[in-house]
Design an enzyme around this catalytic site. Structure first.
Site, PDB file in Angstrom:
ATOM      1  CB  VAL A  91       1.056   0.960   6.640  1.00  0.00           C
ATOM      2  CG1 VAL A  91      -0.365   0.429   6.504  1.00  0.00           C
ATOM      3  CG2 VAL A  91       1.122   1.988   7.761  1.00  0.00           C
ATOM      4  N   GLY A 133       1.690  -2.150   0.378  1.00  0.00           N
ATOM      5  CA  GLY A 133       2.330  -1.666   1.599  1.00  0.00           C
ATOM      6  C   GLY A 133       2.956  -0.317   1.333  1.00  0.00           C
ATOM      7  CE  LYS A 134       4.357   4.783  -1.124  1.00  0.00           C
ATOM      8  NZ  LYS A 134       4.198   4.549  -2.577  1.00  0.00           N
ATOM      9  N   GLY A 135       5.914   2.686   3.395  1.00  0.00           N
ATOM     10  CA  GLY A 135       6.644   3.033   4.603  1.00  0.00           C
ATOM     11  C   GLY A 135       7.212   4.423   4.492  1.00  0.00           C
TER      12      GLY A 135
END
Ligand code: NAD
Length: 413
Positions: free
Chosen positions: A60, A105-107
């Site tokens: 994201v 962001g992050k994943g």
């Protein structure tokens, strides 16, 4: 799609209050809530027995108004799009608060990594990185380690990306030193936590020398925070990990305990201090209580036992919203996670800068730049808190949101 999370979550509640306090226009507040992009990928990989397994991965990208998206990738069976979205959003505010030229962001991959061999994890990691390849880049989106990912996983990511695009160490941070990692990264979050504790002591008139400190969690963050606070002269009277807690009213021998824990990965079996339970640890009378283990460690059922002057939130979300409201009435200060544990992403940023410059800084250079960033962010938040008579958490979100909103308005206007 709703981007809202429950208002029992201290982070989303703080966002809403901060937006109101700032008098942010509704259209801008809405724009800043909506993630820029969300990618879901199938991650097929071959298991050691020859079968193919597929898992789901996410990245994201919340907001890149102030710079490339930045945030970790976690491997955990709880990972889903809502969790990743909310963590990506938090990264936007954290990088802004520290005034780092990044967005958020992050994943993650929804998987229990402990079920797989190292070879399986490598194939899964490489395939995931190929899946998100179209939206990442050293000036676009720079992942990092998070829960259950580490320097080895970052090495695989860096190698996979470099095989497609050519040598690009700046594509991820949290790499081993040999592959362009930064001096000082391992200790950075604990060091930032210690700096924030020191600044709080000064602002609220607590003598740092012999200040009584209790730390829940003795992993990366907790153990380094203990080490630096011990060096500042604090008395660390209690620490805990998943195995239990140790208490010594005269102060634990932190340098020996740090080495013991570094070697054994547990405080269990250390030959000093009285063994107590984790709940007893949280009830100890002290100046600073530093939860550095889990989310929601301090909640409505144990908040009445809390007996400290200031809580330093080293873990993410260790105090629930209900508990925070009760503590505020009792005049217990809380230094929020978004500020306290930002040392990690700050040194990640330094790693990226070094990679782009193809130049290595010494540990002293890294630490002195970290010190400057943390103190500046702390001061900005403290000044606003004093001016408006609001909690440090709300002041932190206000500083962070205001900076992004200003940049957004300049770019869009
Ligand atoms: P870690 O896995 O190295 O350490 C976690 C510690 O907590 C271990 O000592 C573990 O035994 C202990 N623990 C687990 N359950 C416990 C329990 N029920 N009671 C007491 N102790 C318990 O993790 P870490 O990297 O030190 O991260 C700690 C927290 O800080 C997490 O919330 C993480 O999200 C947050 N954080 C870490 C970083 C970083 O750079 N490592 C950056 C930002 C935020």
């Amino acid at each position: 799609m709703s981007t809202k999370t429950s208002s029992s979550n201290p982070t989303s509640a703080a966002y809403e209050i901060a937006v109101k306090e700032l008098g942010l226009k509704k259209n801008i507040a809405k724009a800043l809530e909506i993630p820029d992009r969300e990618l879901t990928v199938e991650v097929p990989f071959r298991k050691d027995d020859g079968e193919i397994e597929s898992v789901i991965g996410y990245r994201v990208q919340h907001n890149n108004t102030r710079g490339p998206f930045k945030g970790g990738i976690r491997y955990h069976h709880h990972v889903d799009i809502q969790e990743v979205r909310s963590l990506a959003t938090l990264m936007t505010w954290k990088t802004s608060l520290l005034d780092i030229p990044y967005g958020g962001g992050k994943g993650g991959i929804a998987v229990n990594p402990h079920q797989y061999s190292k070879n399986e994890l490598e194939r899964m990691s490489r395939r995931f990185f190929r899946g998100i390849d179209p939206i990442i880049g050293a000036n676009v989106d720079i992942p990092a380690p998070d829960v259950n990912t580490n320097a080895q996983v970052m090495s695989w990511f860096m190698d996979e990306y470099s095989q497609i695009h050519g040598y690009t160490p700046a594509i991820v941070t949290g790499k081993p030193l040999q592959l362009g990692g930064s001096e000082g990264r391992e200790a950075a979050t604990g060091k930032g936590t210690a700096i924030v504790t020191r600044e709080s002591a000064e602002k609220w008139g607590i003598d740092l020398k012999n200040a009584k400190v209790v730390i829940q969690g003795f992993g990366n963050v907790g153990s380094y925070a203990a080490k630096f606070l011990d060096e500042y002269g604090c008395k660390i009277i209690g620490v805990s990990d998943v195995s239990g807690a140790l208490y010594d009213p005269d102060g634990l021998d932190i340098s020996t305990l740090f080495d013991y824990n570094y070697k054994n990965r547990t405080i269990d079996g250390f030959n000093q201090g009285k063994k107590i339970t984790n709940e007893e640890l949280l009830s100890l009378e002290c100046d600073f209580l530093i939860p550095a283990a889990l989310g929601s460690a301090i909640h409505s059922s144990n908040v009445d036992n809390i007996n400290c002057k200031i809580i330093i939130e080293a873990a993410n979300g260790p105090v629930t919203k209900k508990a925070a409201d009760i503590l505020r009435k009792r005049k217990v200060k809380i230094i929020p996670d978004i500020l306290t544990n930002a040392g990690g992403v700050t040194v990640s940023y330094f790693e990226w800068v070094q990679n782009l410059q193809q130049f290595k800084w010494t540990e002293d250079e890294v630490n002195s730049k970290l010190e400057t960033k943390m103190v500046k962010a702390f001061d900005e938040v403290y000044v606003l808190r004093q001016k408006k008579d609001i909690p440090m958490r709300i002041a932190s979100f206000m500083v962070a949101i205001d900076r992004v909103a200003n940049a957004y308005t300049l770019r869009e206007g």
